[in-house]
Design a protein around this motif. Sequence first.
Motif, PDB file in Angstrom:
ATOM      1  N   MET A   1      23.733  -2.069  34.888  1.00 43.85           N
ATOM      2  CA  MET A   1      24.783  -2.275  35.901  1.00 43.85           C
ATOM      3  C   MET A   1      25.362  -3.677  35.814  1.00 43.85           C
ATOM      4  SD  MET A   1      22.993  -0.448  39.134  1.00 43.85           S
ATOM      5  CE  MET A   1      23.838  -1.368  40.383  1.00 43.85           C
TER       6      MET A   1
ATOM      7  N   LEU B   1      34.633   3.079  34.803  1.00 45.16           N
ATOM      8  CA  LEU B   1      35.668   2.073  35.063  1.00 45.16           C
ATOM      9  C   LEU B   1      35.799   1.098  33.896  1.00 45.16           C
ATOM     10  CD1 LEU B   1      34.995   1.218  38.820  1.00 45.16           C
ATOM     11  CD2 LEU B   1      36.999   2.413  37.899  1.00 45.16           C
ATOM     12  N   GLU B   2      34.660   0.794  33.300  1.00 45.12           N
ATOM     13  CA  GLU B   2      34.676  -0.173  32.196  1.00 45.12           C
ATOM     14  C   GLU B   2      35.350   0.420  30.959  1.00 45.12           C
ATOM     15  OE1 GLU B   2      30.763  -1.463  30.882  1.00 45.12           O
ATOM     16  OE2 GLU B   2      31.633  -2.174  28.983  1.00 45.12           O
ATOM     17  N   GLU B   3      35.028   1.684  30.673  1.00 49.53           N
ATOM     18  CA  GLU B   3      35.426   2.218  29.375  1.00 49.53           C
ATOM     19  C   GLU B   3      36.789   2.910  29.349  1.00 49.53           C
ATOM     20  OE1 GLU B   3      31.992   4.357  28.111  1.00 49.53           O
ATOM     21  OE2 GLU B   3      30.844   2.488  27.889  1.00 49.53           O
TER      22      GLU B   3
ATOM     23  N   GLU C   1      24.493   7.614  39.568  1.00 46.12           N
ATOM     24  CA  GLU C   1      24.047   6.235  39.793  1.00 46.12           C
ATOM     25  C   GLU C   1      25.264   5.325  39.677  1.00 46.12           C
ATOM     26  OE1 GLU C   1      21.116   4.978  40.447  1.00 46.12           O
ATOM     27  OE2 GLU C   1      19.806   6.715  40.158  1.00 46.12           O
ATOM     28  N   PRO C   2      25.183   4.146  40.276  1.00 47.63           N
ATOM     29  CA  PRO C   2      26.304   3.199  40.145  1.00 47.63           C
ATOM     30  C   PRO C   2      26.700   2.963  38.689  1.00 47.63           C
ATOM     31  CG  PRO C   2      24.762   2.396  41.801  1.00 47.63           C
ATOM     32  CD  PRO C   2      24.153   3.630  41.196  1.00 47.63           C
ATOM     33  N   ILE C   3      25.715   3.001  37.798  1.00 48.58           N
ATOM     34  CA  ILE C   3      26.045   2.717  36.398  1.00 48.58           C
ATOM     35  C   ILE C   3      27.032   3.742  35.836  1.00 48.58           C
ATOM     36  CG2 ILE C   3      23.990   3.935  35.517  1.00 48.58           C
ATOM     37  CD1 ILE C   3      25.645   0.799  33.987  1.00 48.58           C
TER      38      ILE C   3
ATOM     39  N   MET D   1      27.577   1.013  47.426  1.00 51.10           N
ATOM     40  CA  MET D   1      27.026  -0.097  46.663  1.00 51.10           C
ATOM     41  C   MET D   1      27.927  -0.461  45.486  1.00 51.10           C
ATOM     42  SD  MET D   1      23.536  -0.623  44.642  1.00 51.10           S
ATOM     43  CE  MET D   1      23.288  -2.247  43.946  1.00 51.10           C
TER      44      MET D   1
ATOM     45  N   SER E   1      33.078  -7.581  44.312  1.00 50.51           N
ATOM     46  CA  SER E   1      32.586  -8.935  44.014  1.00 50.51           C
ATOM     47  C   SER E   1      33.235  -9.524  42.770  1.00 50.51           C
ATOM     48  CB  SER E   1      31.055  -8.927  43.869  1.00 50.51           C
ATOM     49  OG  SER E   1      30.696  -8.341  42.630  1.00 50.51           O
ATOM     50  N   ILE E   2      33.818  -8.676  41.924  1.00 49.74           N
ATOM     51  CA  ILE E   2      34.520  -9.227  40.749  1.00 49.74           C
ATOM     52  C   ILE E   2      36.033  -9.044  40.895  1.00 49.74           C
ATOM     53  CG2 ILE E   2      32.620  -9.087  39.104  1.00 49.74           C
ATOM     54  CD1 ILE E   2      33.795  -6.393  38.164  1.00 49.74           C
ATOM     55  N   GLY E   3      36.459  -8.713  42.108  1.00 52.70           N
ATOM     56  CA  GLY E   3      37.894  -8.691  42.383  1.00 52.70           C
ATOM     57  C   GLY E   3      38.618  -7.406  42.028  1.00 52.70           C
ATOM     58  N   LEU E   4      37.880  -6.340  41.846  1.00 57.85           N
ATOM     59  CA  LEU E   4      38.517  -5.045  41.558  1.00 57.85           C
ATOM     60  C   LEU E   4      38.654  -4.282  42.885  1.00 57.85           C
ATOM     61  CD1 LEU E   4      39.425  -3.583  38.946  1.00 57.85           C
ATOM     62  CD2 LEU E   4      37.165  -2.515  38.849  1.00 57.85           C
TER      63      LEU E   4
ATOM     64  N   ILE F   1      29.936  -3.924  44.440  1.00 56.01           N
ATOM     65  CA  ILE F   1      29.875  -4.611  43.138  1.00 56.01           C
ATOM     66  C   ILE F   1      31.274  -4.885  42.600  1.00 56.01           C
ATOM     67  CG2 ILE F   1      29.207  -4.351  40.700  1.00 56.01           C
ATOM     68  CD1 ILE F   1      26.744  -2.788  41.668  1.00 56.01           C
TER      69      ILE F   1
ATOM     70  N   VAL G   1      41.406  -3.588  34.215  1.00 51.54           N
ATOM     71  CA  VAL G   1      40.349  -3.631  33.202  1.00 51.54           C
ATOM     72  C   VAL G   1      40.911  -3.206  31.838  1.00 51.54           C
ATOM     73  CG1 VAL G   1      38.061  -2.759  32.569  1.00 51.54           C
ATOM     74  CG2 VAL G   1      38.634  -3.098  34.981  1.00 51.54           C
TER      75      VAL G   1
ATOM     76  N   SER H   1      27.454  -4.106  32.633  1.00 50.34           N
ATOM     77  CA  SER H   1      28.735  -3.412  32.757  1.00 50.34           C
ATOM     78  C   SER H   1      29.668  -4.183  33.684  1.00 50.34           C
ATOM     79  CB  SER H   1      28.509  -1.988  33.259  1.00 50.34           C
ATOM     80  OG  SER H   1      29.744  -1.344  33.460  1.00 50.34           O
ATOM     81  N   THR H   2      29.120  -4.639  34.815  1.00 50.49           N
ATOM     82  CA  THR H   2      29.933  -5.395  35.780  1.00 50.49           C
ATOM     83  C   THR H   2      30.514  -6.643  35.119  1.00 50.49           C
ATOM     84  OG1 THR H   2      28.482  -4.620  37.533  1.00 50.49           O
ATOM     85  CG2 THR H   2      29.899  -6.483  38.059  1.00 50.49           C
TER      86      THR H   2
ATOM     87  N   LEU I   1      30.395   2.660  37.099  1.00 48.76           N
ATOM     88  CA  LEU I   1      30.807   1.409  36.455  1.00 48.76           C
ATOM     89  C   LEU I   1      31.235   1.641  35.012  1.00 48.76           C
ATOM     90  CD1 LEU I   1      28.039  -1.017  37.783  1.00 48.76           C
ATOM     91  CD2 LEU I   1      30.485  -1.124  38.316  1.00 48.76           C
ATOM     92  N   LEU I   2      30.438   2.430  34.284  1.00 50.40           N
ATOM     93  CA  LEU I   2      30.771   2.652  32.868  1.00 50.40           C
ATOM     94  C   LEU I   2      32.104   3.366  32.739  1.00 50.40           C
ATOM     95  CD1 LEU I   2      27.287   3.486  31.293  1.00 50.40           C
ATOM     96  CD2 LEU I   2      28.681   1.423  30.943  1.00 50.40           C
TER      97      LEU I   2
ATOM     98  N   ILE J   1      27.270 -12.424  42.083  1.00 49.96           N
ATOM     99  CA  ILE J   1      27.936 -12.298  40.785  1.00 49.96           C
ATOM    100  C   ILE J   1      28.735 -13.557  40.443  1.00 49.96           C
ATOM    101  CG2 ILE J   1      30.130 -11.211  41.478  1.00 49.96           C
ATOM    102  CD1 ILE J   1      27.936  -9.741  38.779  1.00 49.96           C
TER     103      ILE J   1
ATOM    104  N   LYS K   1      36.824  -8.306  31.008  1.00 49.42           N
ATOM    105  CA  LYS K   1      38.039  -7.598  30.570  1.00 49.42           C
ATOM    106  C   LYS K   1      39.197  -7.890  31.517  1.00 49.42           C
ATOM    107  CE  LYS K   1      36.598  -3.401  28.119  1.00 49.42           C
ATOM    108  NZ  LYS K   1      36.699  -1.928  28.232  1.00 49.42           N
ATOM    109  N   MET K   2      38.900  -7.916  32.819  1.00 43.76           N
ATOM    110  CA  MET K   2      39.947  -8.179  33.800  1.00 43.76           C
ATOM    111  C   MET K   2      40.581  -9.540  33.583  1.00 43.76           C
ATOM    112  SD  MET K   2      38.151  -6.704  37.236  1.00 43.76           S
ATOM    113  CE  MET K   2      39.297  -7.430  38.385  1.00 43.76           C
TER     114      MET K   2
ATOM    115  N   ILE L   1      33.271  -5.684  32.758  1.00 46.63           N
ATOM    116  CA  ILE L   1      34.499  -5.338  33.492  1.00 46.63           C
ATOM    117  C   ILE L   1      35.208  -6.625  33.919  1.00 46.63           C
ATOM    118  CG2 ILE L   1      35.412  -4.310  35.626  1.00 46.63           C
ATOM    119  CD1 ILE L   1      33.228  -2.179  35.428  1.00 46.63           C
ATOM    120  N   ALA L   2      34.419  -7.546  34.485  1.00 46.95           N
ATOM    121  CA  ALA L   2      35.007  -8.800  34.966  1.00 46.95           C
ATOM    122  C   ALA L   2      35.657  -9.562  33.811  1.00 46.95           C
ATOM    123  CB  ALA L   2      33.941  -9.652  35.637  1.00 46.95           C
TER     124      ALA L   2
END
Lengths: 308, 222, 137
Positions: B44, C56-58, C48-50, C88, C95-98, C92, C135, B47-48, C53-54, B9, B54-55, B51-52
């Motif tokens: 995925m 957490l994102e939303e 699913e991971p999605i 998994m 990897s973006i620091g969350l 992910i 986020v 979305s990732t 993720l969604l 990533i 937004k952070m 998120i990144a």
Amino acid sequence: MNNSSKLKRVLEGGGFAVTAECGPPKGANSDVVLKKAEMLRNKVDAVNVTDNQTAIVRMSSIAACSLLKTAGLDPVLQMVVRDRNRIALQSDILGASALGIRNVLCLSGDHHIFGNQPQAMGVFDLDSIQFVQVVKMMRDEGKILGGDDLSQPPDLFIGAAANPFADPFDFRVIRLAKKIRAGADFIQTQCIYNLYRFERWMGMARDMGLTDKAYILGGVTPLKSPGMAKYMKTKVSGMDIPDELIKRMEGVPKDKQREEGINICVETIQRLREVPGIKGVHIMAIEWEEVVGEIAERAGLLPRPVFG
Amino acid sequence: MITGEQKPIDEIREMIAPYKRILVLGCASCVAECAAGGEKETAMLASTLRIAAKMKGEDVLIEEKTLDRQCVRDFVILLDDIIEKYDAVLSLGCGAGVQAVAEMFTEVPIIPAINTEFLGETRDQGYWLESCLGCGDCMLHHFGGICPVARCSKQLFNGPCGGAMDGRCEINPDVECAWHLIVDRLTKFGALDRLENIYPPKDWSKKQGGGPRKIVREDQQK
Amino acid sequence: MTGEQKRTLALYYCQNVPASGERERQDLEEKYGGNIRLFPVPCSGRLEPIHLLLALEEFADVVYIITCPEGTCRYSEGNKRAKKRVEMTRTIIASIGLEVERIGMIIGSKENPISLADHARAAMERTLRLPPSPVHN
């Protein structure tokens, strides 16, 4: 200086040949090669020079062979197909012959993933058997792949390796037959520690008439320590070291272990001399060339024949 | 199928850093089968990345779309209506897909999100194995259906080498010795004697003769 | 300070979890006043991971999955799969620091069946231990 292969003359004369191995340095210093040459002079008939063995970058085998040749020894040029395509291989064969090198051992080569250049592109354009066939065609027909004529064919005694200890066992001798049919004049085997298995393999080779078609030299390597034996058993592919031998090495005090390794090596050579069809021995004392003379002496292989 | 794996990533974020409006573009063919760049993986990744972003408080637009096949122009053309909205495309297609999109939309940078790896088969769920090198001159019938070019570490045509032990390759005990498999297979067929032949050097000109290979079929053309 | 801020928990749960019917779900949503968003799934293996993720994102600060006890999945391996997907998804987000703690999983116990309400309380407690999600802030 006679310009023919001493190894070939010994073997064709019905003698029991002795060859040794010389690893070129990881540097441009010719003195290392010449020092090894002095250790091996008059102790063996010919000296194999390894070609970036274990895929570690070293002085080129051709250059080191040329140094040995100039020093009056009979070098065996090891060439692996790992690093050169068919253009480079054929070109180097011509160059080696021009330099007076008279023996070549055609090999696949240790995979580069093991060495110090794991990012390299492996070539493997030809395999070792195809390479033997090409060298034979160059020598006997004066042609290269594709049929072009050579202005002068190379003069080379052609060798190949055999590993009686790798799997599948029954296929090993078929592969030996292929190498000989491809054109190998002589065969040097992987280090022999398991004599029982080696004798079975030799029996199969004799049954197929292979011992009459090529000179088979049994490979031996003196063990320095039980640790080395264990390392070779577990980490070096295609190596078969019986546990009794490891126990025997462990059973002697540390300061006597090298001596015991030499004892085992001498005994192995003596046993090999009794195996019908064996025409010589190839002593691979890895970075321990100074003991080759002692091993040859104690195995009753000295003096070596001298040709005018 | 062509297989691949998503790039780390951080590498992806670095590549897209200069852009503000990004289309994450999946492909529903090979890379979907190997779970690297299908609709699911595309969602995925998008979305990732959102998120990144937004952070980090980055003001970017990251949207996603998956084409049936990224390497076929008839599908790539479907981007025609939407591509103007974006200043970069992050493609999860294989190398061919990335280039097909790049070829068609020359104004927009196309960034690869996956590393394309090999032609392989799905051995099991989550397990893909390289089995073909696309050499242009198939010899599988000689070798019991097991390719020594793709599956032998030394590409031997007259194997096995001296490093095979217990049916495993010397480079790694996880790797099956292709030649062990070939010998076993031909033994079953009663055709082991076939291997007594010396296979001649391969004609590699069919793989890398001169530039990219192409297939032209008049009967398939309009 | 952080403890007083509002947190939102996305709670995905296997419908095999005891006392997890529609009635109980409505009661819980009322009780937590929108701080918990509840998502019943026929089997946690369907997640699913999605989905994580969604969430957490939303909107979610934290996502939890409540599975049925190991060995009791009616689709035999659903809860095992859920575990792998949680791992998994954690990789992910890491990897973006969350923080990986933003995705939690509670595997129900066969011997001590726990109701959805009790699971929700436990998950909410853990959620409150984490700061609000970067986020959404």
